[in-house]
Design a protein around this motif. Sequence first.
Motif, PDB file in Angstrom:
ATOM      1  N   TRP A  54       3.565 -25.393  -4.564  1.00  0.00           N
ATOM      2  CA  TRP A  54       4.997 -25.689  -4.565  1.00  0.00           C
ATOM      3  C   TRP A  54       5.344 -26.366  -3.240  1.00  0.00           C
ATOM      4  N   LEU A  55       5.598 -27.674  -3.270  1.00  0.00           N
ATOM      5  CA  LEU A  55       5.946 -28.385  -2.041  1.00  0.00           C
ATOM      6  C   LEU A  55       7.386 -28.103  -1.616  1.00  0.00           C
ATOM      7  N   SER A  56       8.221 -27.678  -2.574  1.00  0.00           N
ATOM      8  CA  SER A  56       9.591 -27.271  -2.261  1.00  0.00           C
ATOM      9  C   SER A  56       9.997 -26.190  -3.238  1.00  0.00           C
ATOM     10  N   PRO A  63       5.478 -26.559  -9.779  1.00  0.00           N
ATOM     11  CA  PRO A  63       4.236 -26.583  -9.002  1.00  0.00           C
ATOM     12  C   PRO A  63       3.284 -27.684  -9.451  1.00  0.00           C
ATOM     13  N   LEU A  64       2.535 -28.196  -8.488  1.00  0.00           N
ATOM     14  CA  LEU A  64       1.414 -29.074  -8.790  1.00  0.00           C
ATOM     15  C   LEU A  64       0.237 -28.184  -9.171  1.00  0.00           C
ATOM     16  N   ALA A  65      -0.578 -28.635 -10.112  1.00  0.00           N
ATOM     17  CA  ALA A  65      -1.702 -27.830 -10.582  1.00  0.00           C
ATOM     18  C   ALA A  65      -3.001 -28.599 -10.391  1.00  0.00           C
ATOM     19  N   LYS A  75     -14.056 -29.538  -3.224  1.00  0.00           N
ATOM     20  CA  LYS A  75     -13.113 -30.552  -3.690  1.00  0.00           C
ATOM     21  C   LYS A  75     -11.979 -30.735  -2.685  1.00  0.00           C
ATOM     22  N   THR A  76     -11.556 -31.992  -2.472  1.00  0.00           N
ATOM     23  CA  THR A  76     -10.442 -32.320  -1.588  1.00  0.00           C
ATOM     24  C   THR A  76      -9.450 -33.198  -2.339  1.00  0.00           C
ATOM     25  N   VAL A  77      -8.160 -32.882  -2.217  1.00  0.00           N
ATOM     26  CA  VAL A  77      -7.113 -33.676  -2.865  1.00  0.00           C
ATOM     27  C   VAL A  77      -6.018 -33.976  -1.849  1.00  0.00           C
ATOM     28  N   SER A  78      -5.351 -35.113  -2.038  1.00  0.00           N
ATOM     29  CA  SER A  78      -4.180 -35.465  -1.239  1.00  0.00           C
ATOM     30  C   SER A  78      -2.941 -35.108  -2.042  1.00  0.00           C
ATOM     31  N   LEU A  79      -2.047 -34.331  -1.456  1.00  0.00           N
ATOM     32  CA  LEU A  79      -0.851 -33.892  -2.162  1.00  0.00           C
ATOM     33  C   LEU A  79       0.188 -35.009  -2.154  1.00  0.00           C
ATOM     34  N   PRO A  80       0.711 -35.386  -3.318  1.00  0.00           N
ATOM     35  CA  PRO A  80       1.650 -36.513  -3.393  1.00  0.00           C
ATOM     36  C   PRO A  80       2.957 -36.228  -2.654  1.00  0.00           C
ATOM     37  N   ARG A  81       3.561 -37.284  -2.138  1.00  0.00           N
ATOM     38  CA  ARG A  81       4.854 -37.209  -1.445  1.00  0.00           C
ATOM     39  C   ARG A  81       4.823 -36.232  -0.276  1.00  0.00           C
ATOM     40  N   SER A  82       3.662 -36.145   0.377  1.00  0.00           N
ATOM     41  CA  SER A  82       3.531 -35.257   1.532  1.00  0.00           C
ATOM     42  C   SER A  82       2.399 -35.770   2.418  1.00  0.00           C
ATOM     43  N   PRO A  83       2.335 -35.307   3.668  1.00  0.00           N
ATOM     44  CA  PRO A  83       1.244 -35.732   4.554  1.00  0.00           C
ATOM     45  C   PRO A  83       0.000 -34.863   4.424  1.00  0.00           C
ATOM     46  N   TRP A  84      -0.013 -33.935   3.471  1.00  0.00           N
ATOM     47  CA  TRP A  84      -1.046 -32.916   3.447  1.00  0.00           C
ATOM     48  C   TRP A  84      -2.246 -33.294   2.583  1.00  0.00           C
ATOM     49  N   PHE A  92       3.469 -24.722   2.780  1.00  0.00           N
ATOM     50  CA  PHE A  92       4.051 -24.706   1.440  1.00  0.00           C
ATOM     51  C   PHE A  92       3.550 -23.452   0.733  1.00  0.00           C
ATOM     52  N   ARG A  93       4.135 -23.172  -0.422  1.00  0.00           N
ATOM     53  CA  ARG A  93       3.710 -21.996  -1.189  1.00  0.00           C
ATOM     54  C   ARG A  93       2.530 -22.365  -2.080  1.00  0.00           C
ATOM     55  N   ALA A  94       1.529 -21.502  -2.109  1.00  0.00           N
ATOM     56  CA  ALA A  94       0.330 -21.758  -2.910  1.00  0.00           C
ATOM     57  C   ALA A  94      -0.092 -20.478  -3.609  1.00  0.00           C
ATOM     58  N   ARG A  95      -0.663 -20.639  -4.789  1.00  0.00           N
ATOM     59  CA  ARG A  95      -1.143 -19.488  -5.554  1.00  0.00           C
ATOM     60  C   ARG A  95      -2.424 -19.860  -6.278  1.00  0.00           C
ATOM     61  N   PHE A  96      -3.401 -18.961  -6.221  1.00  0.00           N
ATOM     62  CA  PHE A  96      -4.678 -19.155  -6.910  1.00  0.00           C
ATOM     63  C   PHE A  96      -4.698 -18.305  -8.176  1.00  0.00           C
ATOM     64  N   VAL A  97      -5.016 -18.933  -9.316  1.00  0.00           N
ATOM     65  CA  VAL A  97      -5.137 -18.234 -10.595  1.00  0.00           C
ATOM     66  C   VAL A  97      -6.584 -18.373 -11.052  1.00  0.00           C
TER      67      VAL A  97
END
Length: 327
Positions: free
Chosen positions: A113-115, A120-122, A129-138, A201-206
């Motif tokens: 959750w970026l805001s 949430p992005l999934a 694995k590495t990903v770039s989060l959209p609309r953010s510098p992360w 940001f908020r993150a959750r692992f399922v």
Amino acid sequence: MPLSISDESKPQGLKATVPVMGTPMKVRLERYLPDLRWETTVVEDPNGGPVAKLSLRGEGLLQDVWLCARDRERQSISAHVGSVAIRELPGQTGTEVLQELTDPDVVGILLIWLSDTDSPLAYAVKPGKTVSLPRSPWKLSVLKYTPHYSVDRQTKEVTSLSDKPENPAVEIRVEGGKQEYRQWLWSLFASSPHQEQQLPFRARFVDFHPGTGAGRYILAAPEGSPSYLLHLKDGKKHIEQVEPGKRYPFEDGRYSFGVDEVRPGARVVTTWKEGSEVLLNPAVVATIIQSTSAQQVLLELGKPYHHKTSSGTLVVLYRRVPDSSKQ
């Protein structure tokens, strides 16, 4: 405390209060029931999550059960023939991410959750694995996965006690500009049980680890989308959309289950009621009183009831002693 019941086949009121020695607590005995029965219902709850009704069938087995994604005690059922667990996926989790769960190296889904207002992005969780989060510098990297997270008391190093997903967790790294964060995320806990550096940001692992044997299923319940079942088939992970009326076999082919219904925004409620006037499942309705608080409890025959307090745990046990004078 001895308790005399004039007729064990008849419900009757009780008027007795038992002080708990060495504590300010009391146990007030209120009613005797010869046949206690439990009733399970599902109610709508705007703060609830997905629930699923399963029909279990097999030799000597005819049972319906409810799974509830937000109730730890109802998140799964397990037996020697197999298991079924439910996982909640808030937001619009696409089928592409769900299909990635069949990758042998993917162990779950990471929700970001970026805001507070965004869905949430999934992302499928795959170590390395590495990903770039959209609309953010992360930029986010999955460093490590452990199925049975534990910390060695001497070395303080993270270790896995077994290959079974008893306490699944992932370690992630978040980088952006000159900032870097590293943190463990646990599937069993919505927030970190340890004091660690907070993520931006908020993150959750399922976790979606079906285990290594056949007959073990995970029901994925995405918000606003059809449900899917993840399981092993011919030694490989397989995912399929839930079909009403279809039977899914456990490891022992004599047993199976069906997914009769999946409801969003609900919770499972269990209540008790008086049954017949036959001595089938005797119980005592009681209230545990402590200072200004009172909690009603059901004392079933031979089943210890554990009441947790700030100073420890009170164990209350109801036992039946037949009247020897009537023998």
